[in-house]
Design a protein around this motif. Sequence first.
Motif, mmCIF file in Angstrom:
data_model
loop_
_atom_site.group_PDB
_atom_site.id
_atom_site.type_symbol
_atom_site.label_atom_id
_atom_site.label_comp_id
_atom_site.label_asym_id
_atom_site.label_seq_id
_atom_site.Cartn_x
_atom_site.Cartn_y
_atom_site.Cartn_z
ATOM 1 N N LEU A 68 30.723 46.375 37.741
ATOM 2 C CA LEU A 68 31.499 46.223 38.966
ATOM 3 C C LEU A 68 30.539 45.949 40.117
ATOM 4 O O LEU A 68 29.510 46.616 40.246
ATOM 5 N N ARG A 69 30.869 44.986 40.927
ATOM 6 C CA ARG A 69 30.049 44.666 42.097
ATOM 7 C C ARG A 69 30.945 44.107 43.187
ATOM 8 O O ARG A 69 32.139 43.897 42.980
ATOM 9 N N GLU A 70 30.363 43.889 44.344
ATOM 10 C CA GLU A 70 31.096 43.351 45.479
ATOM 11 C C GLU A 70 31.843 42.071 45.104
ATOM 12 O O GLU A 70 31.305 41.200 44.439
ATOM 13 N N ARG A 71 33.099 41.998 45.527
ATOM 14 C CA ARG A 71 33.957 40.841 45.294
ATOM 15 C C ARG A 71 34.145 40.529 43.808
ATOM 16 O O ARG A 71 34.042 39.383 43.367
ATOM 17 N N SER A 72 34.405 41.580 43.052
ATOM 18 C CA SER A 72 34.780 41.393 41.649
ATOM 19 C C SER A 72 36.156 42.001 41.432
ATOM 20 O O SER A 72 36.664 42.751 42.268
ATOM 21 N N ALA A 73 36.780 41.636 40.318
ATOM 22 C CA ALA A 73 38.132 42.106 40.018
ATOM 23 C C ALA A 73 38.193 42.634 38.595
ATOM 24 O O ALA A 73 37.444 42.190 37.713
ATOM 25 N N VAL A 74 39.093 43.578 38.376
ATOM 26 C CA VAL A 74 39.327 44.172 37.058
ATOM 27 C C VAL A 74 40.821 44.125 36.786
ATOM 28 O O VAL A 74 41.630 44.411 37.672
ATOM 29 N N TRP A 75 41.183 43.754 35.557
ATOM 30 C CA TRP A 75 42.594 43.772 35.165
ATOM 31 C C TRP A 75 42.691 44.435 33.793
ATOM 32 O O TRP A 75 42.185 43.922 32.800
ATOM 33 N N LEU A 110 51.197 35.247 33.585
ATOM 34 C CA LEU A 110 49.829 35.769 33.602
ATOM 35 C C LEU A 110 49.815 37.234 33.179
ATOM 36 O O LEU A 110 48.963 37.661 32.402
ATOM 37 N N ALA A 111 50.762 38.008 33.704
ATOM 38 C CA ALA A 111 50.813 39.427 33.361
ATOM 39 C C ALA A 111 51.158 39.644 31.892
ATOM 40 O O ALA A 111 50.777 40.661 31.301
ATOM 41 N N ALA A 112 51.867 38.701 31.298
ATOM 42 C CA ALA A 112 52.284 38.837 29.899
ATOM 43 C C ALA A 112 51.270 38.262 28.921
ATOM 44 O O ALA A 112 51.456 38.362 27.708
ATOM 45 N N THR A 113 50.195 37.658 29.421
ATOM 46 C CA THR A 113 49.190 37.062 28.539
ATOM 47 C C THR A 113 48.572 38.129 27.642
ATOM 48 O O THR A 113 48.049 39.128 28.137
ATOM 49 N N PRO A 114 48.614 37.965 26.323
ATOM 50 C CA PRO A 114 48.101 39.003 25.420
ATOM 51 C C PRO A 114 46.605 39.277 25.583
ATOM 52 O O PRO A 114 46.166 40.421 25.497
ATOM 53 N N ASP A 115 45.803 38.226 25.797
ATOM 54 C CA ASP A 115 44.352 38.394 25.868
ATOM 55 C C ASP A 115 43.856 38.057 27.273
ATOM 56 O O ASP A 115 42.999 37.208 27.460
ATOM 57 N N LEU A 116 44.408 38.745 28.267
ATOM 58 C CA LEU A 116 44.019 38.464 29.640
ATOM 59 C C LEU A 116 42.583 38.910 29.909
ATOM 60 O O LEU A 116 42.027 39.771 29.225
ATOM 61 N N ALA A 117 41.967 38.302 30.929
ATOM 62 C CA ALA A 117 40.585 38.617 31.290
ATOM 63 C C ALA A 117 40.516 40.009 31.897
ATOM 64 O O ALA A 117 41.327 40.370 32.751
ATOM 65 N N ALA A 118 39.543 40.816 31.458
ATOM 66 C CA ALA A 118 39.409 42.176 31.968
ATOM 67 C C ALA A 118 38.590 42.233 33.253
ATOM 68 O O ALA A 118 38.760 43.163 34.054
ATOM 69 N N HIS A 119 37.702 41.267 33.467
ATOM 70 C CA HIS A 119 36.805 41.338 34.625
ATOM 71 C C HIS A 119 36.335 39.947 34.995
ATOM 72 O O HIS A 119 36.073 39.114 34.135
ATOM 73 N N TRP A 120 36.247 39.684 36.288
ATOM 74 C CA TRP A 120 35.676 38.421 36.758
ATOM 75 C C TRP A 120 35.207 38.590 38.194
ATOM 76 O O TRP A 120 35.603 39.531 38.896
ATOM 77 N N ASN A 121 34.352 37.667 38.630
ATOM 78 C CA ASN A 121 33.873 37.651 40.005
ATOM 79 C C ASN A 121 34.728 36.703 40.831
ATOM 80 O O ASN A 121 35.112 35.623 40.364
ATOM 81 N N ILE A 122 35.042 37.098 42.041
ATOM 82 C CA ILE A 122 35.891 36.307 42.922
ATOM 83 C C ILE A 122 35.007 35.338 43.714
ATOM 84 O O ILE A 122 34.097 35.779 44.432
ATOM 85 N N PRO A 123 35.221 34.028 43.607
ATOM 86 C CA PRO A 123 34.392 33.062 44.340
ATOM 87 C C PRO A 123 34.467 33.301 45.849
ATOM 88 O O PRO A 123 35.501 33.730 46.381
ATOM 89 N N ASP A 124 33.368 33.003 46.539
ATOM 90 C CA ASP A 124 33.310 33.220 47.985
ATOM 91 C C ASP A 124 34.432 32.482 48.709
ATOM 92 O O ASP A 124 35.008 33.004 49.667
ATOM 93 N N GLY A 125 34.721 31.261 48.257
ATOM 94 C CA GLY A 125 35.768 30.486 48.912
ATOM 95 C C GLY A 125 37.154 31.087 48.762
ATOM 96 O O GLY A 125 38.033 30.861 49.602
ATOM 97 N N ASP A 126 37.362 31.868 47.685
ATOM 98 C CA ASP A 126 38.659 32.495 47.445
ATOM 99 C C ASP A 126 38.802 33.843 48.145
ATOM 100 O O ASP A 126 39.921 34.332 48.333
ATOM 101 N N TRP A 127 37.669 34.446 48.496
ATOM 102 C CA TRP A 127 37.712 35.820 48.986
ATOM 103 C C TRP A 127 38.599 36.018 50.222
ATOM 104 O O TRP A 127 39.385 36.978 50.260
#
Length: 281
Positions: A68-75, A110-127
Amino acid sequence: MVETGHVTVIRQMTYQPVGRVAAAVEMMTFGRLRGLSDGGTQRADFHVLAVVDAGRGAVTVDFLRHPLRERSAVWVAPGAVHRWDDIADVAGHVVLFVPTAPVTHATRQLAATPDLAAHWNIPDGDWPFVDTARNHLLLEASAPPADTSTELPEILLSALIARLRPPHAEARSANPAFRLFRSSVETHFREHHDAGYYARALGYAPRTLSRAVQQATGRTAKTYIVDRIALEAKRLLAHDRLTAAGCAGALGFPDASNFSVFFLNATGMRPGAWQSAVAVP
């Protein structure tokens, strides 16, 4: 969020918002999460979506550790096992919501996706967009119950999910054959372990289906099925503390011996050894 049962290793959690009758979305800070978490492993029947503002830490989702780091997401999807390993210095917010909370077709997919991503970094432009969507949801979720429409948090949750653009969103544009295969595997993997079954059931030639899965995941159809069964076996061994015989019965194997051979081939460990390795002293 409350505990509804205890097992040796993992706590089962069920969705129950505090002070909001029938609310489908709840928010909390990482500070509050630290007060609720004892560092143990949990399995929930609801979604856990986190946005990290600052700090560093780690979370383990389905036995894989993510930084986990700044501007990251967990699902964390319902049914996945997870543990907040190190969040002492993490700041941000955690959103808890039931599977039916997203209101748009795209975000529900997206919420129903069986193999959804658990973690990713949020791009600066999206933040800036993610931050604004999160703060709007936070403001609405903090409104007095009498002033709150039950639909607004769900609408704003959908906006946040859309702005987060999780990596598994790309799978929506994948080959239709793969999307059908993935959904069918999620429904039938406990009974059917053969890629040929899914090809026949979906009306595709085996090579066509295998090619679609390979293009979407980099794995063969057979490997995809094996990985899904192995993940569920790990959950059953860790969460339910099932024996090899119990797992065999739950996952469609004729007996404990057949399941043990499958698990050894899939993971490199025997079921009992793996179960002992993940147990919390």
